[in-house]
Scaffold this motif. Structure first.
Motif, PDB file in Angstrom:
ATOM      1  N   GLN A 175      41.657  12.326  -5.110  1.00 15.08           N
ATOM      2  CA  GLN A 175      43.018  12.023  -4.623  1.00 15.08           C
ATOM      3  C   GLN A 175      43.262  10.506  -4.642  1.00 15.08           C
ATOM      4  O   GLN A 175      44.105   9.984  -3.915  1.00 15.08           O
ATOM      5  CB  GLN A 175      43.209  12.554  -3.205  1.00 15.08           C
ATOM      6  CG  GLN A 175      43.051  14.066  -3.056  1.00 15.08           C
ATOM      7  CD  GLN A 175      43.280  14.490  -1.619  1.00 15.08           C
ATOM      8  OE1 GLN A 175      44.357  14.252  -1.054  1.00 15.08           O
ATOM      9  NE2 GLN A 175      42.269  15.085  -1.006  1.00 15.08           N
ATOM     10  N   MET A 177      43.866   6.922  -7.013  1.00 13.33           N
ATOM     11  CA  MET A 177      44.232   6.402  -8.336  1.00 13.33           C
ATOM     12  C   MET A 177      44.193   4.880  -8.305  1.00 13.33           C
ATOM     13  O   MET A 177      44.314   4.256  -7.232  1.00 13.33           O
ATOM     14  CB  MET A 177      45.626   6.903  -8.747  1.00 13.33           C
ATOM     15  CG  MET A 177      46.753   6.492  -7.870  1.00 13.33           C
ATOM     16  SD  MET A 177      48.304   7.180  -8.561  1.00 13.33           S
ATOM     17  CE  MET A 177      49.429   6.764  -7.250  1.00 13.33           C
ATOM     18  N   ASN A 202      43.584   8.029 -13.053  1.00  8.74           N
ATOM     19  CA  ASN A 202      43.232   9.135 -12.159  1.00  8.74           C
ATOM     20  C   ASN A 202      41.822   9.600 -12.504  1.00  8.74           C
ATOM     21  O   ASN A 202      41.329   9.361 -13.602  1.00  8.74           O
ATOM     22  CB  ASN A 202      44.236  10.293 -12.350  1.00  8.74           C
ATOM     23  CG  ASN A 202      45.617   9.923 -11.810  1.00  8.74           C
ATOM     24  OD1 ASN A 202      45.825   9.894 -10.600  1.00  8.74           O
ATOM     25  ND2 ASN A 202      46.538   9.578 -12.712  1.00  8.74           N
TER      26      ASN A 202
END
Ligand code: TA6
Length: 292
Positions: A175, A177, A202
């Motif tokens: 979760q 980036m 990501n």
């Protein structure tokens, strides 16, 4: 073993033995931190009222002949196996050597400054690298963590790679980036070849990329609700790394289930961006880490 520290420490900085190694504990009104003599390794930084910013493996080695796993290893004078792919030890000798504390202050506002130095005569095996260099790490710990890595050539010219190989603590890499690299060219060390970054980075698999970018990056840790900002100076590369499942399992000093909790965003000069110094010249590469 470590060298006897010969400078007086101010209130807020103490010498400790941590995991059998000599280290300097910083504790001021602005937060806390830990810097080992071994590798001049910044292992901990926690601003007051915040979660720890740096990640350390619970499986890290703490031995004279091994690097620590986590924090901010200094890679010097080569990155990985070096440009020819033949250099040992990986990431150079600097993170295996015992550096010497040469300066320690705490300001009235509670910002700590430590400086550690390494010279070639302190290193057992330079693998052919000139021995009359001086390397210095200046660490500023306050509401921002600032590192400046300075190399000064002696009587011979130097040609080296360097990295501040920072391991950031994140709540969940899947979760998380990394912003700021959009459009940057990168070398993909997992898939091979070069590519161009589209949007944010990501993480869905092992990720090991050398970006050709001097930009500021932002690590958006959505699961924790925190964004870390990584500014750089005199650094032409940024490396982004997470070992993911299989590579983490292959590393004895990296817990099999630890990979979701870390993200490396590294301040680097490597490959075509190696640093060349004429005799007597210096170069300083810096990084400044803050919480947005
Ligand atoms: O910076 C990423 C990287 O070069 C990866 O390829 C991985 O090897 C990582 O460094 C850790 O290297 P180390 O020698 O500390 O295990």
């Amino acid at each position: 073993m470590s060298t006897e520290n010969s400078i007086e420490l101010p209130e807020g900085i103490t010498t400790v033995t941590q995991n059998g190694l000599t280290a300097y504990r910083v504790q001021t009104s602005l937060g806390s931190g830990l810097v080992y003599e071994h590798g001049a390794h910044v292992a901990e930084w926690q601003p007051a009222g915040q979660d720890p910013v740096l990640w350390m493996s619970d499986s890290s080695d703490y031995a004279d002949d091994k690097p620590l796993r986590g924090g901010i290893p200094i890679c010097f004078p080569w990155f990985g196996p070096g440009r020819d792919g033949q250099h040992e030890p990986g990431h150079g000798f600097a993170r295996l050597a015992d550096w010497k504390l040469v300066q320690a202050e705490v300001s009235e506002s509670g910002q700590a400054h430590l400086a550690l130095e390494l010279t070639g005569d302190q290193v057992a095996d330079l693998a052919g690298f000139p021995s009359d260099f001086t390397a210095r790490l200046d660490v500023a710990m306050g509401t921002i963590l600032g590192l400046e890595f300075t190399v000064t050539a002696g009587g011979q010219q130097l040609d080296y790679e360097a990295a501040l190989h920072t391991y950031f603590d994140v709540a969940d890499i899947e979760q998380t980036m990394v912003e700021g690299l959009d459009g940057a060219r990168y070398l993909d060390k997992v898939g091979g070849g070069e590519a161009q970054q589209e949007g944010a980075v990501n993480f869905t698999m092992e990720t090991d990329r050398v970006y050709f970018s001097d930009s500021t990056t932002r690590i958006v840790d959505a699961a924790r609700g925190r964004t870390l900002v990584v500014e750089k100076s005199n650094s032409a590369n940024t490396v982004v790394w997470n070992p993911w499942v299989d590579k983490a399992a292959r590393m004895p000093d990296f817990g099999d289930r630890e990979w979701p909790a870390m993200c490396c965003v590294e301040t680097v000069n490597a490959l075509d961006n190696a640093v060349f110094l004429q005799p007597g010249e210096s170069h300083t590469m810096g990084t400044a880490i803050s919480i947005a």
